[in-house]
Design an enzyme around this catalytic site. Structure first.
Site, PDB file in Angstrom:
ATOM      1  CD  GLU A 109      -2.999   5.477   6.386  1.00  0.00           C
ATOM      2  OE1 GLU A 109      -2.833   5.442   5.209  1.00  0.00           O
ATOM      3  OE2 GLU A 109      -2.024   4.992   7.117  1.00  0.00           O
ATOM      4  N   GLY A 165       1.979   2.002  10.675  1.00  0.00           N
ATOM      5  CA  GLY A 165       3.127   3.242  10.571  1.00  0.00           C
ATOM      6  C   GLY A 165       3.901   3.414  11.923  1.00  0.00           C
ATOM      7  CG  HIS A 209      -5.681   1.970   4.875  1.00  0.00           C
ATOM      8  ND1 HIS A 209      -5.387   3.003   5.878  1.00  0.00           N
ATOM      9  CD2 HIS A 209      -4.797   1.074   4.627  1.00  0.00           C
ATOM     10  CE1 HIS A 209      -4.014   2.744   6.213  1.00  0.00           C
ATOM     11  NE2 HIS A 209      -3.817   1.253   5.628  1.00  0.00           N
ATOM     12  CE  LYS A 267       0.354   3.462   4.602  1.00  0.00           C
ATOM     13  NZ  LYS A 267      -0.059   3.449   6.209  1.00  0.00           N
ATOM     14  CB  SER A 322       4.905  -2.007  11.863  1.00  0.00           C
ATOM     15  OG  SER A 322       4.320  -0.688  12.197  1.00  0.00           O
ATOM     16  CD  GLU A 339      -3.674  -2.488   7.243  1.00  0.00           C
ATOM     17  OE1 GLU A 339      -2.555  -2.968   6.718  1.00  0.00           O
ATOM     18  OE2 GLU A 339      -4.397  -1.613   6.924  1.00  0.00           O
ATOM     19  CG  ASN A 360      -1.412   1.266   1.498  1.00  0.00           C
ATOM     20  OD1 ASN A 360      -1.890   1.930   0.592  1.00  0.00           O
ATOM     21  ND2 ASN A 360      -2.160   1.297   2.569  1.00  0.00           N
TER      22      ASN A 360
HETATM   23  C1  PEP Z   1      -1.085   0.148   5.975  1.00  0.00           C
HETATM   24  O1  PEP Z   1      -0.853   1.226   5.547  1.00  0.00           O
HETATM   25  O2  PEP Z   1      -1.824  -0.733   5.608  1.00  0.00           O
HETATM   26  C2  PEP Z   1       0.289  -0.415   6.481  1.00  0.00           C
HETATM   27  C3  PEP Z   1       0.093  -1.766   7.274  1.00  0.00           C
HETATM   28  O3  PEP Z   1       1.108   0.226   6.830  1.00  0.00           O
HETATM   29  P1  PEP Z   1       2.670   0.150   7.735  1.00  0.00           P
HETATM   30  O4  PEP Z   1       3.186  -1.147   7.103  1.00  0.00           O
HETATM   31  O5  PEP Z   1       3.433   1.172   7.479  1.00  0.00           O
HETATM   32  O6  PEP Z   1       2.470  -0.262   9.170  1.00  0.00           O
END
Ligand code: PEP
Length: 248
Positions: A96, A170, A94, A11, A210, A164, A9
């Site tokens: 965000e 992040g 997502h 972003k 992460s 998630e 992803n």
């Molecule tokens: C994501 O944005 O779906 C995500 C898992 O980000 P990160 O791997 O940076 O935590």
């Protein structure tokens, strides 16, 4: 057997020129990958990305999709537009988008139906916030997200769920492999209860939050985890490839 799926992803990162360079770097590194490999990129990168991945094992994804066919929806991009350009997957809901852009379980449901009816494969994100986790509300939140997000949907063959935990996105904090496995097991049991054993057995559920080269092996070894949705580590070819090639 569920085939693992590792999806990046990106972003709001990478201009079109940067996207082309990253994909060119990635191609040779993932060409022997055993899992399905997907990159979900910003809309402005889709055109060049579609050309760059032609003839490779990298599949293309978008990061959102409109719930309507066409019309007065300034700033939105339709499923038909994505499909025509060569997009196969689309991230929906997502955290965000839920946090900053008013995405709700209801809009997730509408977008998911729209994606499916246009032949796109949704990667539907669910997950609890830190506050919800600390108040022991994880299961309640996930149940609501799943039941409302998939309301009226019966065919899950093209759907992927990404679990998630918002507190792990992040932040560098990862759910322990056992924890992630247990929570994904709960989501699977919910799906089983609501949609039947066959759907639950075949549905791919990713972990996201992460995930990186140093922890992907442990996470991917878990029975219920069928892949990863990768944010930060998807922006570096070497890191993303190391996750994709976690079995080597
Ligand atoms: C994501 O944005 O779906 C995500 C898992 O980000 P990160 O791997 O940076 O935590």
């Amino acid at each position: 057997m569920r085939k693992p799926i590792i999806a990046g992803n990106w972003k709001m990162n990478k201009t079109a020129a940067e996207a082309e360079a990253l994909i060119n770097e990635l191609k040779p590194l993932v060409k022997k990958a055993k899992p399905e490999v997907v990159i979900c990129v910003p809309y402005t990168d889709l055109w060049i990305a579609a050309k760059s991945v032609l003839g490779t094992n990298i599949k293309l994804g978008a990061e959102n999709v409109a719930w309507a066919d066409s019309g007065a929806f300034t700033g939105e991009i339709s499923a038909a537009m994505l499909k025509e350009i060569g997009v196969e997957y689309v991230i929906i809901g997502h955290s965000e988008r839920r946090q900053y852009f008013g995405e709700t379980n209801e809009s997730v449901n509408k977008r998911t139906k729209q994606a499916l009816s246009n032949g796109l494969k949704p990667i539907v994100c669910v997950g609890e916030t830190l506050e919800e986790r600390e108040k022991n509300k994880t299961k309640k939140v996930l149940k609501k997200q799943v039941l409302e997000g998939f309301d009226g949907i019966t065919d899950f063959s093209n759907i992927v769920i990404a679990y998630e935990p918002v507190w792990a996105i992040g932040t560098g904090k990862t759910a322990t492999a056992e924890d992630a496995n247990k929570t994904i097991g709960y989501i699977r049991s919910l799906i089983k209860k609501t949609y039947g054993a066959e759907v639950a057995k075949n549905l791919r559920i990713q972990y996201g939050g992460s995930m990186k080269p140093s922890n992907c092996k442990e996470l991917m070894a878990m029975r219920n985890i069928d892949g990863g949705l990768i944010g930060g580590a998807a922006l570096k070819a070497e890191d993303f490839a190391a996750i994709v090639n976690y079995k080597d």
